[in-house]
Motif scaffolding. Structure first.
Motif, short mmCIF file in Angstrom:
data_model
loop_
_atom_site.label_atom_id
_atom_site.label_comp_id
_atom_site.label_asym_id
_atom_site.label_seq_id
_atom_site.Cartn_x
_atom_site.Cartn_y
_atom_site.Cartn_z
N UNK A 1 0.82 -1.22 0.00
CA UNK A 1 0.00 0.00 0.00
C UNK A 1 0.86 1.27 0.00
N UNK A 2 1.99 1.20 -0.68
CA UNK A 2 2.86 2.38 -0.77
C UNK A 2 2.14 3.55 -1.44
N UNK A 3 1.14 3.24 -2.28
CA UNK A 3 0.52 4.30 -3.09
C UNK A 3 -0.93 4.58 -2.71
N UNK A 4 -1.52 3.81 -1.79
CA UNK A 4 -2.97 3.88 -1.64
C UNK A 4 -3.50 4.28 -0.27
N UNK A 5 -2.68 4.90 0.58
CA UNK A 5 -3.22 5.26 1.89
C UNK A 5 -4.44 6.17 1.70
N UNK A 6 -5.51 5.90 2.46
CA UNK A 6 -6.78 6.64 2.38
C UNK A 6 -7.68 6.16 1.24
N UNK A 7 -7.25 5.15 0.48
CA UNK A 7 -8.13 4.58 -0.54
C UNK A 7 -9.04 3.54 0.11
N UNK A 8 -10.09 3.14 -0.60
CA UNK A 8 -10.93 2.03 -0.14
C UNK A 8 -11.57 1.37 -1.34
N UNK B 1 2.05 14.95 12.13
CA UNK B 1 1.40 16.20 11.73
C UNK B 1 0.67 16.02 10.41
N UNK B 2 1.29 15.29 9.47
CA UNK B 2 0.70 15.16 8.13
C UNK B 2 -0.50 14.21 8.10
N UNK B 3 -0.47 13.18 8.97
CA UNK B 3 -1.57 12.20 8.96
C UNK B 3 -2.93 12.88 9.19
N UNK B 4 -2.92 13.97 9.96
CA UNK B 4 -4.18 14.69 10.25
C UNK B 4 -4.78 15.29 8.98
N UNK B 5 -3.98 15.44 7.94
CA UNK B 5 -4.45 16.07 6.70
C UNK B 5 -4.72 15.08 5.57
N UNK B 6 -4.47 13.78 5.81
CA UNK B 6 -4.44 12.86 4.67
C UNK B 6 -5.81 12.75 3.98
N UNK B 7 -6.89 12.81 4.74
CA UNK B 7 -8.20 12.69 4.08
C UNK B 7 -8.51 13.93 3.25
N UNK B 8 -8.17 15.10 3.79
CA UNK B 8 -8.40 16.35 3.06
C UNK B 8 -7.52 16.40 1.79
#
Ligand SMILES: *Cc1c(COP(=O)(O)O)cnc(C)c1O
Length: 373
Positions: free
Chosen positions: A158-165, A240-247
């Motif tokens: 999942x190197x490329x797909x974090x926040x995918x479903x 810090x960045x994880x908080x922004x991943x969905x946005x």
């Protein structure tokens, strides 16, 4: 107008205060390796996935081979994967001394084609390693079914797909472990290298933790292991960045939709395919040239007007020099779709911090070129 391929520095400027604060926290703490900020980030990353464990490691490649080793996958064992991916997917199988078995990709999504997997299974097959290529999940439901029928592990690259479903499944839900990369150009990237294994499996968690830190579970006690840790500085940045991943993923989807609307009448290429019900997070926005000879022509045209377009990936893994690397790789069946994709793919600039003007400029230039075809 120049348009770059990545927006790393823009992203830093947009959230400088948050990143600088987390870096200062680590620097002031005096704990830089296996410290409290790493522990905190591991908890946050596991919670983000809705899973039990996350283990920070040195990079995405290590995340894969540490997981293979934790599962006892080694010499003589086969892992079925796709040649239509970044080289490291296969390299990790090789590092674990196992054998990579390549099957073809789906012509629309470019992810591993589950219909090709069963014919590649032998008594030595231990695992299926799907890649969520370009930010779109592979067909995990079909893959899980095959794995259950034949008693195989499934390890998600999942190197490329974090926040995918997927259509009714989340990443991690249908596998034994999820391996991710935090190198800067990934959707969740630090200022350097990093990676993680996310899993619900207590045994994988325990083994990867031991292996990444010199085989040590208790201070001064060691069995054979390695040094592959995620530094606290990187963990602070990623926290810090994880908080922004969905946005950020929403923004990637917004720019992708804008590209697809602006390019829908193109004659010389087809647009990325979004499988029904899937949330594609567009790590890359990849168009598919109808004629391979147009690929370098379009790339040359765009690069010549200051637009940084690239190819992912122009050489399928089984076409790389040196294949099959000490016989630790083989092809199962013909691979026409992956070979075609390698010859026809073009990636347009894609990052959350793009502007509408930049996207429209890229569209205008691509359309200008396409009209000449
Ligand atoms: C980036 C990437 C990797 C490797 O990650 P590193 O952190 O660079 O080791 C593995 N697989 C895929 C599909 C990737 O895109």
């Amino acid at each position: 107008m120049n348009v770059s391929f990545y927006g790393h520095v823009r992203q830093y400027h947009n959230m400088k205060a948050e990143i600088d604060a987390n870096i200062a926290e680590v620097l002031e703490s005096g704990n830089y390796v296996m410290g409290p900020v790493l522990k905190r980030f591991e908890k946050e990353l596991a919670a983000y996935h809705g899973m039990k464990h996350a283990i920070g490691v040195g990079n995405g490649t290590d995340a894969l081979w540490l997981t293979f080793m934790a599962l006892g996958i080694g010499p003589g064992d086969e892992c079925i994967t796709t040649p239509n991916t970044f080289f490291a997917t296969a390299e990790a199988i090789w590092v674990a001394n196992a054998t990579a078995v390549f099957v073809d990709s789906d012509p629309k999504t470019a992810c591993i084609d589950p219909a090709c997997i069963e014919a590649a299974i032998t008594p030595r097959t231990k695992a299926i390693v799907p890649v969520h290529l370009y930010g779109q999940c592979a067909d995990m439901k079909a893959i899980r079914k095959i794995a259950d029928k034949h008693g195989l592990f499934v390890i998600e690259d999942n190197a490329q797909g974090i926040a995918a479903s997927g259509d009714g499944f989340k990443i991690g839900e249908l596998s034994d472990a999820v391996c991710t990369s935090f190198i800067i150009q990934k959707n969740l990237g630090t200022f350097g290298d990093g990676g993680a294994v996310v899993t619900n499996n207590d045994q994988i968690d325990k083994e990867v933790r031991r292996l990444r830190n010199h085989g040590s579970e208790k201070r001064s006690c060691h069995s054979m292991g390695f040094n592959s840790r995620l530094d606290d500085l990187h963990a602070g940045v990623l926290s810090a960045k994880l908080k922004h991943i969905d946005e950020w993923s929403d923004l990637r989807r917004k720019w992708a939709a804008r590209y697809s609307a602006g390019l829908k009448d193109a004659r010389s290429f087809t647009l990325p395919h979004e499988a029904a019900g899937y949330r594609h997070v567009y790590h890359l926005y990849v168009i598919d040239m109808k004629k391979p000879e147009h690929r370098d022509e379009l790339l040359g045209f765009l690069n010549g007007c200051g637009i940084d377009a690239k190819c992912h990936y122009p050489i399928a893994i089984h076409q790389q020099e040196g294949y099959p690397w000490g016989k630790q790789a083989r092809i199962a069946g013909p691979i026409p779709n992956s070979e075609r994709n390698a010859a026809t793919c073009v990636s347009l600039p894609m990052f959350p911090e793009l502007t509408a003007e930049e996207v429209d400029h890229v569209i205008a230039k691509v359309v200008e070129w396409d009209r000449t075809k």
